[in-house]
Design a protein around this motif. Structure first.
Motif, PDB file in Angstrom:
ATOM      1  N   ARG A  46       0.826  -1.213   0.000  1.00 46.41           N
ATOM      2  CA  ARG A  46       0.000   0.000   0.000  1.00 46.41           C
ATOM      3  C   ARG A  46       0.861   1.264   0.000  1.00 46.41           C
ATOM      4  N   ASP A  47       1.845   1.324   0.899  1.00 49.99           N
ATOM      5  CA  ASP A  47       2.700   2.520   0.970  1.00 49.99           C
ATOM      6  C   ASP A  47       3.513   2.688  -0.308  1.00 49.99           C
ATOM      7  N   LEU A  48       3.983   1.561  -0.870  1.00 46.79           N
ATOM      8  CA  LEU A  48       4.762   1.626  -2.106  1.00 46.79           C
ATOM      9  C   LEU A  48       3.902   2.160  -3.247  1.00 46.79           C
ATOM     10  N   PHE A  49       2.668   1.706  -3.343  1.00 48.66           N
ATOM     11  CA  PHE A  49       1.779   2.190  -4.394  1.00 48.66           C
ATOM     12  C   PHE A  49       1.471   3.675  -4.210  1.00 48.66           C
ATOM     13  N   ALA A  62      -3.169   6.047  -7.127  1.00 52.20           N
ATOM     14  CA  ALA A  62      -4.030   7.090  -7.679  1.00 52.20           C
ATOM     15  C   ALA A  62      -3.759   7.364  -9.153  1.00 52.20           C
ATOM     16  N   ILE A  63      -2.988   6.503  -9.802  1.00 50.85           N
ATOM     17  CA  ILE A  63      -2.649   6.669 -11.216  1.00 50.85           C
ATOM     18  C   ILE A  63      -3.101   5.427 -11.983  1.00 50.85           C
ATOM     19  N   PRO A  64      -3.185   5.500 -13.305  1.00 48.80           N
ATOM     20  CA  PRO A  64      -3.577   4.312 -14.079  1.00 48.80           C
ATOM     21  C   PRO A  64      -2.610   3.151 -13.859  1.00 48.80           C
ATOM     22  N   VAL A  65      -3.159   1.945 -13.844  1.00 49.53           N
ATOM     23  CA  VAL A  65      -2.371   0.722 -13.664  1.00 49.53           C
ATOM     24  C   VAL A  65      -2.569  -0.182 -14.878  1.00 49.53           C
ATOM     25  N   GLU A  97       3.563   5.840  -2.862  1.00 48.78           N
ATOM     26  CA  GLU A  97       4.786   6.524  -3.294  1.00 48.78           C
ATOM     27  C   GLU A  97       4.856   6.602  -4.813  1.00 48.78           C
ATOM     28  N   ILE A  98       4.562   5.493  -5.479  1.00 46.52           N
ATOM     29  CA  ILE A  98       4.606   5.455  -6.935  1.00 46.52           C
ATOM     30  C   ILE A  98       3.622   6.463  -7.529  1.00 46.52           C
ATOM     31  N   SER A  99       2.469   6.625  -6.894  1.00 49.17           N
ATOM     32  CA  SER A  99       1.478   7.582  -7.386  1.00 49.17           C
ATOM     33  C   SER A  99       2.006   9.007  -7.370  1.00 49.17           C
ATOM     34  N   ARG A 100       2.927   9.287  -6.462  1.00 45.54           N
ATOM     35  CA  ARG A 100       3.521  10.623  -6.392  1.00 45.54           C
ATOM     36  C   ARG A 100       4.694  10.783  -7.362  1.00 45.54           C
ATOM     37  N   GLU A 101       5.325   9.670  -7.734  1.00 43.19           N
ATOM     38  CA  GLU A 101       6.548   9.721  -8.537  1.00 43.19           C
ATOM     39  C   GLU A 101       6.320   9.492 -10.029  1.00 43.19           C
ATOM     40  N   GLU A 113      -7.224  -4.782  -3.135  1.00 42.12           N
ATOM     41  CA  GLU A 113      -7.384  -3.860  -2.004  1.00 42.12           C
ATOM     42  C   GLU A 113      -6.160  -2.965  -1.864  1.00 42.12           C
ATOM     43  N   GLU A 114      -4.966  -3.531  -2.044  1.00 41.88           N
ATOM     44  CA  GLU A 114      -3.732  -2.738  -1.958  1.00 41.88           C
ATOM     45  C   GLU A 114      -3.688  -1.674  -3.056  1.00 41.88           C
TER      46      GLU A 114
END
Length: 240
Positions: free
Chosen positions: A27-30, A66-69, A32-36, A60-61
């Motif tokens: 969850r935290d990694l995702f 918040a970005i496209p996956v 972070e990725i959304s910000r980067e 769920e994770e």
């Protein structure tokens, strides 16, 4: 999303192997990725045993993203014989799971197939002998053909190919040479080199090497989470 120069930042990671019990939270990694990055790419082996419960945990994770996956399945996602259910659950999150399809995001075409085994270069397995060998080679050829068909539908001049299996031997270096034929296939690289491709990402080879190139010069990145990345993070950051 994309900046004013038109570039798109893509975070790519593979082989999360989400388990029903005792798994590390992403969850935290995702977050972070959304910000980067502008887009997250998942290069297969999303689950460990391909169960619906594992897919639900990952879904769920992914709510923290918040970005496209965009992503593809890996061999582990087939282990329980229900890849369709894994796909259904993950697609409910909005994830674009590519199985021989393409999707365009902010001017970049993402093209994905799982890929398959078969070996590299002059050691590529040929369709000769027992029916089982011919069936294996046919599956490898089928995945390459799915990739080719998907590439023909890409309108963008910028394209990222998403695989699970490796298309070149360079990015599996570090694995035991005896298992190289089971880590990917040159047939994928042959297909890629017939099109205009900016980069390729894959996973599967946990002890492989981060970077290589197809014979035609296209950059290939092994983004398995176990592979050290230049940015020191579990994911690779690419700009297209």
């Amino acid at each position: 999303m994309a900046d004013r120069t038109g570039s798109l930042k893509v975070a790519a990671i593979g082989d999360l192997h989400v388990k029903e019990e005792g798994q590390t939270s992403y969850r935290d990694l995702f977050g972070e990725i959304s910000r980067e990055a502008d887009v997250l790419v998942l290069a297969g082996d999303l689950t460990d045993l391909g169960t619906a419960r594992e897919a639900e945990i990952l879904a769920e994770e992914l709510r923290a993203c918040a970005i496209p996956v965009v992503g593809v399945l890996g061999n582990h996602d087939y282990e329980s014989g229900t890849p369709e259910e894994v796909c259904r659950i993950l697609r409910q999150t909005g994830m674009r799971l590519l199985e021989g399809q393409s999707v365009e995001i902010e001017g970049v075409g993402f093209v994905g197939v799982k890929g398959f085994v078969g070996g590299f270069g002059r050691f590529t397995l040929g369709a000769f002998g027992e029916a089982a060998i011919k069936a294996l080679v046919a599956e490898s050829q089928h995945e390459a053909m799915r990739l080719e068909n998907a590439m023909r539908h890409v309108a963008s001049r910028r394209a990222l190919v998403v695989l699970h299996y490796a298309p070149v031997a360079a990015t599996v270096q570090g694995e035991p040479p005896e298992i190289f034929p089971f880590l990917g296939s040159s047939r994928l690289a042959e297909t890629i080199d017939r099109f205009e491709v900016g980069a390729v990402v894959h996973g599967h080879a946990h002890r492989g090497t981060f970077e290589g190139r197809t014979p035609g010069g296209v950059p290939v990145y092994n983004v398995a989470i176990q592979i050290p990345k230049p940015n020191g993070r579990p994911y690779a950051l690419l700009e297209l």
